[in-house]
Design a protein around this motif. Structure first.
Motif, PDB file in Angstrom:
ATOM      1  N   GLN A   1      10.864  11.498   4.915  1.00 25.53           N
ATOM      2  CA  GLN A   1      10.368  10.931   6.163  1.00 25.53           C
ATOM      3  C   GLN A   1      10.899   9.505   6.274  1.00 25.53           C
ATOM      4  O   GLN A   1      10.651   8.677   5.388  1.00 25.53           O
ATOM      5  CB  GLN A   1       8.833  10.929   6.195  1.00 25.53           C
TER       6      GLN A   1
ATOM      7  N   ASN B   1       5.327   9.053  11.908  1.00 21.55           N
ATOM      8  CA  ASN B   1       4.438   9.089  10.743  1.00 21.55           C
ATOM      9  C   ASN B   1       3.237   8.168  10.880  1.00 21.55           C
ATOM     10  O   ASN B   1       2.678   7.703   9.878  1.00 21.55           O
ATOM     11  CB  ASN B   1       5.237   8.701   9.488  1.00 21.55           C
TER      12      ASN B   1
ATOM     13  N   THR C   1       0.251   8.821  11.527  1.00 28.97           N
ATOM     14  CA  THR C   1      -0.966   9.362  10.901  1.00 28.97           C
ATOM     15  C   THR C   1      -1.027   9.069   9.403  1.00 28.97           C
ATOM     16  O   THR C   1      -2.081   9.234   8.779  1.00 28.97           O
ATOM     17  CB  THR C   1      -1.054  10.882  11.120  1.00 28.97           C
ATOM     18  N   ARG C   2       0.100   8.641   8.822  1.00 33.80           N
ATOM     19  CA  ARG C   2       0.134   8.326   7.391  1.00 33.80           C
ATOM     20  C   ARG C   2      -0.170   6.854   7.121  1.00 33.80           C
ATOM     21  O   ARG C   2      -0.074   6.387   5.992  1.00 33.80           O
ATOM     22  CB  ARG C   2       1.504   8.682   6.807  1.00 33.80           C
TER      23      ARG C   2
ATOM     24  N   ARG D   1      -1.806   3.377   6.278  1.00 38.53           N
ATOM     25  CA  ARG D   1      -2.856   2.990   5.336  1.00 38.53           C
ATOM     26  C   ARG D   1      -2.851   1.472   5.186  1.00 38.53           C
ATOM     27  O   ARG D   1      -1.866   0.800   5.507  1.00 38.53           O
ATOM     28  CB  ARG D   1      -2.609   3.635   3.965  1.00 38.53           C
TER      29      ARG D   1
ATOM     30  N   ASN E   1       8.274   3.598  -0.263  1.00 40.43           N
ATOM     31  CA  ASN E   1       7.302   4.379  -1.027  1.00 40.43           C
ATOM     32  C   ASN E   1       7.010   3.764  -2.389  1.00 40.43           C
ATOM     33  O   ASN E   1       6.149   4.261  -3.122  1.00 40.43           O
ATOM     34  CB  ASN E   1       7.805   5.815  -1.208  1.00 40.43           C
TER      35      ASN E   1
ATOM     36  N   ILE F   1       3.058   1.966   6.730  1.00 39.20           N
ATOM     37  CA  ILE F   1       3.462   3.368   6.687  1.00 39.20           C
ATOM     38  C   ILE F   1       4.584   3.496   5.667  1.00 39.20           C
ATOM     39  O   ILE F   1       5.705   3.030   5.897  1.00 39.20           O
ATOM     40  CB  ILE F   1       3.926   3.850   8.072  1.00 39.20           C
TER      41      ILE F   1
END
Length: 745
Positions: free
Chosen positions: A137, A143, A145-146, A148, A316, A344
């Motif tokens: 991704q 994205n 909804t991911r 945080r 990430n 994200i």
């Protein structure tokens, strides 16, 4: 016998001739005996694993010395320990060639080392990889909804989290007389300084290295290398006397430094690694962001609610954040606020600070929202800012050490001719071009970092200063020389400022528009300590008229010490050094922020930008025909170099608004315009008449020299001012940057 003050004069860059004649050497230009060249092999896939590596064809190429990958990397680095640098965000720092895992497209996966660059580059085409690809991704808007919150570590002095909510925002916004709700999208930008990232490592033997590196922080990279490879700090020397631009990309050590040092230690040879232009897109970018703003006011234009929600990209493996949501509350007071910042994580490299990180993104959204609010209120955009003007920092409920933003507004508006603006969108034209006027506010932090300077008077009466700071093209050498010359009453030719070397006294990296106030203050403190030493030494001389004289009773002019009460009584610096048996008289002193004194205040630089655009009625092509930016930044050490900084920022503002964007292909997970042919930046024909005003602002609180940085303040207001001018010209409000002509058809 005296000389005029040099601070405040428009002195040309002292190293300018070296740069324009090619005499200045950059990181990839230092020659060494038996130099080997490394070429980085980049991952063609975005996420997955390396299954196999075949180097058979590579090692058979004449001139190839070594191929290093995760399979055979030397056990020289402390790979199993977490390592970091001064600018690293929280998370796990990326480790080149650590294992078989691919984390992002363009990741370095091998290093070809050969006797010349061309052979190493050719060798990179002959290595064969087998990959196991995985789903990835890489697109922010896909994205959301991911999202945080950031991990622990977001809150630092330089990058604080958004302030807590105040009042009852939702209720205040819902019931407001006038309200605006807008969403803004910002594309990815890559730094792309002209000088490619490069490292030349000289293997001195006995664990000693001399490293020429493209960096904004020589000591930062020294600590990074020493810690990572288990070397003694004093055995690692990093030099960067000339840096061909950086804009934040050189704040962190980049992977070519690690690979070059690893190869040099492994082979016990001199090694150079240079990244190509495409590889410059494999790290270091301003993150894309989506911002949702909700502003409300009463019927008279007084703001009652401020809401700012941010969704921004990170990798990430690290949590990169930049202050974005909180800027509006540092400009405008409101009893009800709600500020949120979401991250994200995506399969990309960690974003990095890029000129005015967070500020340039935030101020575009904030000032466009203020503009939209002004039209709903039928109040002139400038008047709306003045209605909501605050001498305090509303977010901290503290006064600013100084704030001349009101004067910036008025001076820039008058110079621009804002009073000639017709309020109605689309009502101004020039031939086949719609004409629009727009304005916006700018604010940026006035940072100061600790710095240490060694100052000495040599046998020939010259002042020599040593500090590890770099000069990334901002004019640091010149203004530090000016500051020092005035402190000792010398001509510029009698001052030698030596920098760009980790062996010299401490300096943070050059960034955040902080260097003048950091190293400059340290120079002042060191110079004043040196003056006391010189007066004391002069008093020790036989029959000296300076005996028992305090430094405050002495004037330094033209290489001499003169008694204030009898200016005919003097002694030269050369005589004092001669009396000291020819030994230099020196001192080393630290300059640092006055944290206790300043804790009651907020520190910021302010600006106002006014822009005129022309929009072709048929083609929608936008041209910024002229712009005026007024800046309040305390004392201006050199108006020529400072003006250059503001002009460069204004041009970047034009670029960010109309040209600059790296395009991510969601199917491939890679940037598809990773070159300067398709990564659009302005050319001469895109730039109209730009004018800079330095509004007078005296700040006796902020530091010993009353300075604030100017590297970033010229950028932050421009994107909104241009966007607002486009709306005024066309009646179309476009909140996605960059703005393309097809959206104006």
């Amino acid at each position: 016998m005296g000389i005029d003050k040099i601070v405040g004069k428009p002195i040309s860059r002292l190293e300018g001739r070296e740069k324009v004649t090619g005499m200045a050497k950059y990181a990839a230009e230092y020659q060494a005996d038996n130099l080997l060249h490394g070429y980085v092999v980049s991952s063609p896939i975005t996420k997955g694993r390396i299954i196999d590596i075949d180097i058979t064809k590579v090692i058979d190429i004449p001139g190839v010395v070594e191929v290093i990958s995760h399979k055979n990397r030397p056990k020289l680095a402390w790979f199993d320990l977490q390592y970091t640098d001064m600018d690293a965000p929280p998370g796990t720092v990326f480790k080149p060639l650590y294992d078989e895992n691919i984390l992002y497209n363009g990741q370095p996966i091998a290093l070809i080392i050969a006797k010349d660059f061309e052979t190493a580059r050719y060798g990179s085409t002959q290595i064969i990889f087998k990959f196991e690809e995985q789903d990835f991704q890489t697109v922010l808007k896909d994205n959301l909804t991911r999202a945080r919150p950031a991990k622990k570590g977001f809150a630092t002095a330089l990058k604080p989290p958004p302030p807590p909510p105040t009042g009852d925002f939702e209720n205040a916004f819902e019931n407001a007389a006038i309200k605006v709700e807008s969403e803004f999208q910002h594309g990815t930008e890559h730094h792309n300084p002209i000088e490619l990232f490069a490292t030349t490592t000289i293997f001195e033997g006995n664990g000693k290295l001399t490293i020429y590196d493209k960096t904004q922080g020589t000591i930062n990279n020294q600590l990074f290398v020493a810690n990572l490879f288990g070397l003694r700090y004093k055995d690692v020397r990093v030099l960067a006397p000339f840096v061909g631009g950086a804009f934040g990309s050189g704040l962190r050590p980049q992977y070519q430094l690690f690979l070059c040092v690893m190869a040099a230690l492994h082979l016990k040879r001199n090694v150079r690694v240079v990244l190509d232009r495409k590889q410059m897109f494999s790290f270091s970018h301003r993150p894309p962001a989506i911002q949702k703003l909700r502003f409300a006011s009463d019927i008279n234009g007084r703001i009652t609610a401020l809401g700012h929600e941010v969704f921004a990209e990170t990798s990430n493996f690290e949590d990169y954040t930049e202050p974005t949501a909180s800027w509006s509350h540092r400009l405008y007071a409101a009893p009800n606020t709600l500020f949120e910042h979401h991250l994200i994580p995506l399969d990309v490299y960690t974003p990095m600070d890029m000129r005015a990180p967070g500020g340039s993104t935030a101020l575009h959204a904030i000032e466009c929202t203020m503009d939209e609010l002004s039209y709903k209120l039928k109040i002139d955009p400038l008047d709306l800012r003045l209605i909501n003007y605050s001498d305090m920092d509303p977010s901290a409920e503290k006064p600013y050490t100084s704030k001349a933003l009101r004067a910036c507004y008025l001076e820039a508006a008058e110079k621009f001719g804002w009073d000639k603006r017709s309020p109605e969108p689309g009502s101004m034209a020039r031939g086949n071009k719609l004409v629009g006027y727009g304005m916006a506010t700018g604010i940026w932090d006035a940072f100061q970092f600790p710095a240490r300077v060694e100052a000495m008077i040599s046998a020939d009466g010259k002042l020599i200063l040593n500090n590890a700071t770099t000069d990334i093209g901002t004019g640091t050498l010149t203004i530090m020389t000016q500051i020092a010359a005035d402190e000792l009453g010398l001509n510029i030719a009698d001052v030698d400022f030596r920098y760009g070397d980790s062996k010299k006294p401490f300096s943070m990296f050059q960034g955040g528009s902080a260097t003048t106030s950091s190293t400059g203050v340290a120079i002042v403190i060191a110079a004043r300590a040196l003056r006391k030493k010189l007066v004391r030494k002069a008093g020790e001389m036989k029959d000296s008229p300076f005996k028992n004289v305090a430094a405050e009773q002495v004037v330094f002019k033209g290489g001499n010490l003169l008694l204030k009460e009898d200016m005919k009584t003097f002694i030269s610096l050369k005589e004092i050094i001669a009396f000291n048996a020819g030994r230099p008289i020196k001192t080393t002193n630290m300059g640092k922020p006055h944290v206790l004194k300043l804790r009651k205040y907020s520190l910021a630089t302010h600006s106002a930008s006014f822009v005129e655009v022309e929009v072709d009625k048929d083609l929608g092509v936008v041209t910024v025909t002229r712009a005026v930016t007024a800046v309040a930044a305390g004392k201006i050490i050199n108006p020529k170099t400072a003006r250059s900084q503001i002009l460069g920022s204004m041009i970047w503002g034009i670029s960010k608004t109309l040209h600059e964007e790296t395009i991510m292909d969601a199917r491939l997970g890679k940037y598809i315009n990773a070159n300067l042919g398709e990564y659009h930046i302005p050319v001469h024909a895109d730039i109209g008449e730009l004018e800079v005003i330095f509004t007078e602002e005296k700040d006796d609180l902020i530091n010993e020299i009353g300075t604030k940085g100017v590297g970033e303040i010229g950028l932050v207001a421009m994107p909104a001012a241009i966007s607002n001018a486009i709306y005024h010209a066309t009646g179309k409000r476009i909140n996605k940057l960059p703005i393309h002509f097809d959206e104006l058809f």
